[in-house]
Design a protein around this motif. Structure first.
Motif, PDB file in Angstrom:
ATOM      1  N   LYS A 124     -31.813 -17.809  32.458  1.00 15.66           N
ATOM      2  CA  LYS A 124     -32.382 -18.542  31.049  1.00 15.66           C
ATOM      3  C   LYS A 124     -31.540 -19.998  31.657  1.00 15.66           C
ATOM      4  O   LYS A 124     -32.229 -21.122  30.334  1.00 15.66           O
ATOM      5  N   GLU A 171     -33.893 -22.698  33.650  1.00 18.66           N
ATOM      6  CA  GLU A 171     -35.436 -22.205  32.933  1.00 18.66           C
ATOM      7  C   GLU A 171     -35.227 -23.588  31.799  1.00 18.66           C
ATOM      8  O   GLU A 171     -35.917 -24.471  32.066  1.00 18.66           O
ATOM      9  N   ARG A 172     -33.620 -23.800  31.357  1.00 17.39           N
ATOM     10  CA  ARG A 172     -33.516 -24.082  30.194  1.00 17.39           C
ATOM     11  C   ARG A 172     -33.122 -25.967  30.857  1.00 17.39           C
ATOM     12  O   ARG A 172     -33.425 -26.796  30.201  1.00 17.39           O
ATOM     13  N   LEU A 173     -32.204 -25.640  31.978  1.00 22.27           N
ATOM     14  CA  LEU A 173     -31.149 -26.472  32.652  1.00 22.27           C
ATOM     15  C   LEU A 173     -32.046 -27.626  34.234  1.00 22.27           C
ATOM     16  O   LEU A 173     -30.517 -27.574  34.383  1.00 22.27           O
ATOM     17  N   THR A 193     -27.257 -26.161  23.104  1.00 19.17           N
ATOM     18  CA  THR A 193     -28.200 -25.326  24.045  1.00 19.17           C
ATOM     19  C   THR A 193     -27.505 -23.816  24.325  1.00 19.17           C
ATOM     20  O   THR A 193     -28.458 -23.077  25.072  1.00 19.17           O
ATOM     21  N   ALA A 227     -29.420 -21.031  22.735  1.00 18.47           N
ATOM     22  CA  ALA A 227     -30.429 -21.314  22.435  1.00 18.47           C
ATOM     23  C   ALA A 227     -30.721 -20.276  23.946  1.00 18.47           C
ATOM     24  O   ALA A 227     -31.486 -18.946  24.117  1.00 18.47           O
ATOM     25  N   ILE A 228     -29.518 -20.049  25.182  1.00 24.59           N
ATOM     26  CA  ILE A 228     -30.462 -19.336  26.510  1.00 24.59           C
ATOM     27  C   ILE A 228     -29.912 -18.341  26.154  1.00 24.59           C
ATOM     28  O   ILE A 228     -30.726 -17.664  26.606  1.00 24.59           O
ATOM     29  N   SER A 252     -32.431 -15.922  24.393  1.00 25.49           N
ATOM     30  CA  SER A 252     -33.049 -16.020  24.895  1.00 25.49           C
ATOM     31  C   SER A 252     -33.047 -14.582  25.977  1.00 25.49           C
ATOM     32  O   SER A 252     -33.885 -14.324  26.232  1.00 25.49           O
TER      33      SER A 252
END
Length: 305
Positions: free
Chosen positions: A203, A206-208, A255, A258-259, A262
Motif C-alpha cells: 500500500k 501504491e501510494r508513493l 498519507t 490512507a495507507i 487500505s
C-alpha cells in the motif's frame, strides 16, 4: 487431508523466476486464488520466498515466488538475487516467466544465460499475451527456446486469467507422487504477521511509488487477539532518512492514515477477522546493511561491500 485413500496424491515445488515486473506475483495470486504475494508497479518488491499453495485434482503445487532477478548493485540486491537462484535449484520444476512485450531484453538475456546451470525441468511462460500480436509471440517463443530448451511453452495473461487453467493442469502432472505437505485449506506458509507487513508495504508503494525508494520495510511488532474476536496489530514502517519519514506521514498524517485504511481492509480479509491497525514510521539509517533485517526477511546476508 480430504483426498481419497485410493488416489495417489502428488506434491512438489515450482519456482517462478523472472525479471522484476514480469508479473510473477500476479500469476502466483491468480493460480492460488488468493493474495499471497504483493503486486506493485515499483520493480523489485518481492523480497522473501513466499510460497503459495494451489490444489489441482490430487496434486498440491507449492509455488516459490522468488525475488525478481536483476543486476545487483547494493547488498540487499545481491541477497535477493542469490535467494532467487537458490529457490530455483531446490524446486521440482522451474517456470521462467517473461513479459512478452519486452521480449528478450537485457534482463531476460542474463537469466537465460544462467538458466542452464539449474538442472531441473524447465517450462517457459510468456505473460501479457493480450498486449502483443500473435506473430511476434510465436517468434519470441521460438527465439527463447533456441537459447534454452524448455519442455513446454505456455502463453498466458496472468491479469486476465487467459491460459491459466491449462498451465495449472500441466504443473499438477509434473509434481512427484507423495503426501501433501500442507493442510488442504492452507494457501501460504508465510505467517500472517509477515503477510500483513507485506500488504502494508504494498500500500505504501501504491501510494508513493514515485517518491519513495524501495529501501523501506514494514515489520509487524504486535499481533494481539482480542476477546471480541478482533485483532489489534501494530506495525512499524522503517525508512532510511527523515525526509522519507515526512513523505510517508504526509501533511497532517493524511498519507499514513490512507495507507493504514487500505492495508487494514485487506489484512482483515486474509485474517478473516476485524482488524485494528496502528502504523508508526521510524527512521532506521542504513538498515540495508543490518544482518538482522536480512534474517527477518529469510535472506542470506551477503558479506563484502
Amino acid at each position: 487431508m480430504a483426498t481419497p485413500e485410493h488416489t495417489k496424491t502428488k506434491a512438489g515445488f515450482v519456482a517462478l523466476i523472472g525479471a522484476p515486473n514480469a508479473g510473477k506475483s500476479t500469476l502466483l495470486n491468480a493460480l492460488v486464488g488468493s493474495k499471497v504475494s504483493i503486486v506493485s508497479r515499483k520493480v523489485q518488491t518481492t523480497r522473501v520466498l513466499v510460497r503459495g499453495i494451489a490444489i489441482e485434482g490430487t496434486a498440491q503445487i507449492i509455488f516459490v515466488d522468488t525475488p525478481g532477478i536483476f543486476k545487483p548493485k547494493r547488498r540487499l540486491d545481491r541477497a535477493m538475487v542469490t535467494s532467487a537462484w537458490g529457490g530455483a535449484s531446490d524446486a521440482d520444476v522451474v517456470a521462467l516467466l517473461l513479459d512478452a512485450r519486452k521480449g528478450i531484453d537485457e534482463e531476460a538475456e542474463a537469466i537465460l544465460e544462467k538458466l542452464p546451470e539449474v538442472k531441473r525441468p524447465k517450462i517457459l511462460i510468456l505473460n501479457k499475451i493480450d498486449l502483443i500480436e500473435r506473430s511476434r509471440l510465436l517468434a519470441l517463443a521460438a527465439a527463447v527456446n533456441e537459447k534454452v530448451p524448455f519442455t513446454d511453452t505456455f502463453m498466458i495473461s496472468a491479469l486476465k486469467g487467459d491460459g491459466l487453467a491449462k498451465l495449472k493442469t500441466h504443473l499438477a502432472e509434473l509434481m512427484p507422487e507423495g503426501h501433501w505437505l500442507y493442510p488442504e485449506d492452507q494457501i501460504s506458509d508465510a505467517p500472517l504477521r509477515m503477510l500483513a507487513a507485506e500488504i502494508t508495504r504494498e500500500k505504501i508503494y501504491e501510494r508513493l511509488h514515485e517518491e519513495l525508494p524501495y529501501q523501506s520495510t514494514v515489520e509487524t511488532d504486535q499481533w494481539q487477539q482480542r476477546p471480541d474476536g478482533s485483532i489489534r496489530i501494530e506495525q512499524t514502517v522503517f525508512v532510511e532518512r527523515d525526509s522519507q519519514r515526512k513523505i510517508v506521514l504526509g501533511k497532517g498524517g493524511q498519507t499514513i492514515k490512507a495507507i493504514g485504511q487500505s492495508a487494514r481492509k485487506e489484512i482483515a480479509e486474509i485474517a478473516e477477522a476485524p482488524v485494528h491497525l496502528f502504523l508508526f514510521v521510524k527512521v532506521r539509517e542504513n538498515w540495508g546493511d543490518d544482518p538482522e533485517r536480512y534474517r527477518e526477511m529469510g535472506l542470506e546476508f551477503p558479506r563484502g561491500g
